[in-house]
Design an enzyme around this catalytic site. Structure first.
Site, PDB file in Angstrom:
ATOM      1  N   LYS A   1       0.800  -1.220   0.000  1.00  0.00           N
ATOM      2  CA  LYS A   1       0.000   0.000   0.000  1.00  0.00           C
ATOM      3  C   LYS A   1       0.836   1.276   0.000  1.00  0.00           C
ATOM      4  CE  LYS A   1      -4.023  -1.746   2.475  1.00  0.00           C
ATOM      5  NZ  LYS A   1      -4.924  -1.269   3.538  1.00  0.00           N
TER       6      LYS A   1
ATOM      7  N   LYS B   1      -2.983  10.892   7.889  1.00  0.00           N
ATOM      8  CA  LYS B   1      -3.931  11.724   8.626  1.00  0.00           C
ATOM      9  C   LYS B   1      -5.220  10.913   8.750  1.00  0.00           C
ATOM     10  CE  LYS B   1      -5.834  15.837   9.800  1.00  0.00           C
ATOM     11  NZ  LYS B   1      -5.493  16.016  11.206  1.00  0.00           N
TER      12      LYS B   1
ATOM     13  N   ILE C   1      -8.913  10.833   8.617  1.00  0.00           N
ATOM     14  CA  ILE C   1      -9.985  11.683   8.095  1.00  0.00           C
ATOM     15  C   ILE C   1     -11.225  11.437   8.959  1.00  0.00           C
ATOM     16  CG2 ILE C   1     -11.353  12.296   6.055  1.00  0.00           C
ATOM     17  CD1 ILE C   1      -8.445  12.603   5.407  1.00  0.00           C
TER      18      ILE C   1
ATOM     19  N   HIS D   1     -16.695   5.986   2.470  1.00  0.00           N
ATOM     20  CA  HIS D   1     -15.852   5.095   1.676  1.00  0.00           C
ATOM     21  C   HIS D   1     -16.527   4.953   0.312  1.00  0.00           C
ATOM     22  CE1 HIS D   1     -13.407   1.228   1.100  1.00  0.00           C
ATOM     23  NE2 HIS D   1     -14.227   1.280   0.060  1.00  0.00           N
TER      24      HIS D   1
ATOM     25  N   ARG E   1      -8.542  -7.216  -7.988  1.00  0.00           N
ATOM     26  CA  ARG E   1      -9.339  -8.451  -8.103  1.00  0.00           C
ATOM     27  C   ARG E   1     -10.808  -8.069  -8.230  1.00  0.00           C
ATOM     28  NH1 ARG E   1     -11.589  -7.607  -3.102  1.00  0.00           N
ATOM     29  NH2 ARG E   1     -10.107  -6.906  -1.547  1.00  0.00           N
TER      30      ARG E   1
HETATM   31  P1  ADP Z   1      -8.190  -2.757   4.237  1.00  0.00           P
HETATM   32  O1  ADP Z   1      -7.353  -3.055   3.038  1.00  0.00           O
HETATM   33  O2  ADP Z   1      -7.746  -3.473   5.449  1.00  0.00           O
HETATM   34  O3  ADP Z   1      -9.660  -2.869   3.958  1.00  0.00           O
HETATM   35  P2  ADP Z   1      -8.302   0.129   3.869  1.00  0.00           P
HETATM   36  O4  ADP Z   1      -7.070   0.937   3.643  1.00  0.00           O
HETATM   37  O5  ADP Z   1      -9.160  -0.173   2.692  1.00  0.00           O
HETATM   38  O6  ADP Z   1      -7.889  -1.228   4.609  1.00  0.00           O
HETATM   39  O7  ADP Z   1      -9.194   0.822   4.982  1.00  0.00           O
HETATM   40  C1  ADP Z   1     -10.351   0.196   5.481  1.00  0.00           C
HETATM   41  C2  ADP Z   1     -11.231   1.211   6.184  1.00  0.00           C
HETATM   42  O8  ADP Z   1     -10.514   1.883   7.228  1.00  0.00           O
HETATM   43  C3  ADP Z   1     -11.731   2.338   5.289  1.00  0.00           C
HETATM   44  O9  ADP Z   1     -12.883   1.979   4.566  1.00  0.00           O
HETATM   45  C4  ADP Z   1     -12.013   3.429   6.305  1.00  0.00           C
HETATM   46  O10 ADP Z   1     -13.245   3.193   6.960  1.00  0.00           O
HETATM   47  C5  ADP Z   1     -10.895   3.250   7.327  1.00  0.00           C
HETATM   48  N1  ADP Z   1      -9.727   4.121   7.039  1.00  0.00           N
HETATM   49  C6  ADP Z   1      -8.593   3.779   6.405  1.00  0.00           C
HETATM   50  N2  ADP Z   1      -7.747   4.834   6.296  1.00  0.00           N
HETATM   51  C7  ADP Z   1      -8.350   5.882   6.881  1.00  0.00           C
HETATM   52  C8  ADP Z   1      -7.980   7.286   7.118  1.00  0.00           C
HETATM   53  N3  ADP Z   1      -6.815   7.801   6.715  1.00  0.00           N
HETATM   54  N4  ADP Z   1      -8.894   8.064   7.753  1.00  0.00           N
HETATM   55  C9  ADP Z   1     -10.078   7.562   8.175  1.00  0.00           C
HETATM   56  N5  ADP Z   1     -10.468   6.274   8.006  1.00  0.00           N
HETATM   57  C10 ADP Z   1      -9.627   5.438   7.363  1.00  0.00           C
END
Ligand code: ADP
Length: 452
Positions: free
Chosen positions: A116, A201, A203, A208, A292
């Site tokens: 990532k 940061k 958010i 999403h 995917r």
């Molecule tokens: P994974 O691959 O484990 O699903 P993600 O990076 O897609 O991880 O993040 C999953 C969830 O975590 C997001 O849908 C959101 O709800 C929360 N999240 C991730 N990064 C942030 C951020 N910088 N600020 C706020 N919420 C976040």
């Protein structure tokens, strides 16, 4: 076209792939562990090969057995589904070496997006907006704290190899940083075999919103609009919809362009999803790209009128994508029906399904490998069905989902159906007033309400 495809997966997604293969006149090979011998994906494939005992490590994740199964059955291609080996660059590479077409992107594309923090650095280079944070991974505590100070609290510590919502820590003040940093690295190390983390940061109250993209071997990349996946528990999606209730045509165009640019950074080939967080001001930030098919792909299929599995297969075969204008029609919602007990903290509930009555009627789709008499094995993901509805408007779709959930009768095990029914009645859900924290912070499931 391919004559025969092996599906290296189980459950509803394996059956989903088999269905499209049949419609395309392609023969199918199912693989299964001994725990899945009675699953519908085994019953409906043209051939089936047992690949080992229940433990995933000994069956669905065992690459040599999958390759051997493809070789003895003369399958020319492997569809990995989602989960298991779907985003495993090594598997994609081994398929290549054995002259079996992996239905998905190249090993290189998978690894560039799968890490990532590398993916994020790539996005910055190509001008895709990202959440402010560290330049890549940080292992030094002092440096990490300096970055956190710079981007400003709250911050989120995320595993570079992360997935499924694990390995993340939200930190609201500096005094909590060290503890969270250490435990995030530890969890990432044991869950993903890679302790590296990066900092973003946090958010506050984002949505999403993810964009479905398709890219072919000839360099054409297009997008099919968005899915809103803000309804989450423990960072895991439970209800998804398309279009997003907050979307405007302008924002869709902007996010669609950004998603295409994100895919272009690796000359993406196949179906993929670019995930963004959207803040209150409709500013959006790249989070990650999944290389995917996703669980929630059907909501896009319903409103954009595509068969995404067919697209994946055609792309893998080398066919060019047709450039058709994106027309989003109506509204689609998906509820994930899990074998879990919402009254007991969503504890998994395996066992035999004694009654199974599926909803039907216009605009109702159920993707499931379960049936009356089916035993839910305790070894895998708890999702047993996806209920997808589509209707002209969001309001109609909610009404259709509400009645479909009531028709969906599953006995013998506990499921998340009662939870979804209450969620569908929730005024904030109905008005579209929610974000990724809504379910955990504000929505309360009431076990005393007797839902049918
Ligand atoms: P994974 O691959 O484990 O699903 P993600 O990076 O897609 O991880 O993040 C999953 C969830 O975590 C997001 O849908 C959101 O709800 C929360 N999240 C991730 N990064 C942030 C951020 N910088 N600020 C706020 N919420 C976040």
């Amino acid at each position: 076209m391919f004559k025969k495809i092996l599906i290296a997966n189980r459950g509803e997604i394996a059956l989903r792939v088999i269905r499209t293969c049949k419609e395309m006149g392609i023969k199918t090979v199912a693989v299964y562990s001994t725990a899945d011998a009675n699953s519908l994906h085994v019953r409906f494939a043209d051939e089936a090969v047992c690949i080992g005992p229940p433990a995933s490590k000994e069956s669905y994740l065992k690459i040599p057995r999958l390759i051997a199964a493809a070789e003895v059955t003369n399958a020319e291609a492997i569809h990995p589904g989602y989960g298991f080996l779907a985003e495993n660059a090594e598997f994609s590479r081994i398929c290549q070496e054995h002259n079996i077409k992996f239905i998905g992107p190249s090993p290189d594309m998978i690894s560039q997006m799968g890490d990532k923090s590398t993916a994020k650095e790539n996005m910055i280079k190509y001008g895709v907006p990202v959440v402010p944070g560290s330049d890549g991974n940080i292992s030094d505590l002092k440096l990490a704290m300096k970055v956190a100070e710079e981007v400003g609290y709250p911050v989120i510590i995320k595993a570079t190899a992360g997935g499924g919502g694990r390995g993340m820590r939200i930190v609201r003040e500096a005094s909590d940083f060290k503890r969270n940093f250490d435990s995030a690295r530890q969890e990432a190390g044991s869950a993903f075999g890679n302790p590296e983390v990066y900092i973003e940061k946090y958010i506050e109250n984002p949505r999403h919103v993810e964009i479905q993209v398709l890219g072919d071997r000839h360099g054409f990349i297009t997008h099919l609009g968005e899915r809103d996946c803000s309804m989450q528990r423990r960072h895991q999606k439970i209800l998804e919809e398309a279009p997003s209730p907050l979307m405007t045509p302008e924002l869709r165009e902007k996010m669609g362009k950004a998603a295409i640019r994100a895919a272009e950074t690796v000359n993406y080939e196949g179906a993929g999803t670019v995930e963004f967080l959207v803040d209150k001001n409709n500013e959006f930030y790249f989070m990650e790209m999944n290389t995917r098919i996703q669980v929630e792909h059907p909501v896009t299929e319903e409103v954009a009128r595509y068969d995404l599995i067919q697209n994946q297969i055609e792309i893998a075969y080398g066919e060019p994508l047709r450039n058709r204008e994106l027309k989003i029609r109506g509204h689609a919602i998906e509820c994930r029906i899990n074998a879990e007990d919402p009254e007991k903290g969503f504890r998994p509930s395996a066992g035999e399904i004694t009654v199974f009555n599926m909803p039907g009627g216009r605009g109702v789709r159920v993707d499931t490998h379960a049936y009356q008499g089916y035993r839910v094995p305790p070894n895998y993901d708890s999702m047993i069905a996806k209920l997808i509805v589509s209707a002209p408007t969001r309001k109609d779709a909610i009404a259709k989902m509400r009645r479909s959930l009531e028709e969906f009768v599953i006995e013998g095990i506990k499921t998340t159906i009662p939870y979804h029914i209450q969620l569908l009645d929730d005024p904030n859900f109905i008005s579209g007033n929610f974000d990724t924290n809504y379910l955990e912070k504000h929505f309360k499931f009431n076990p005393n309400i007797n839902t049918p």
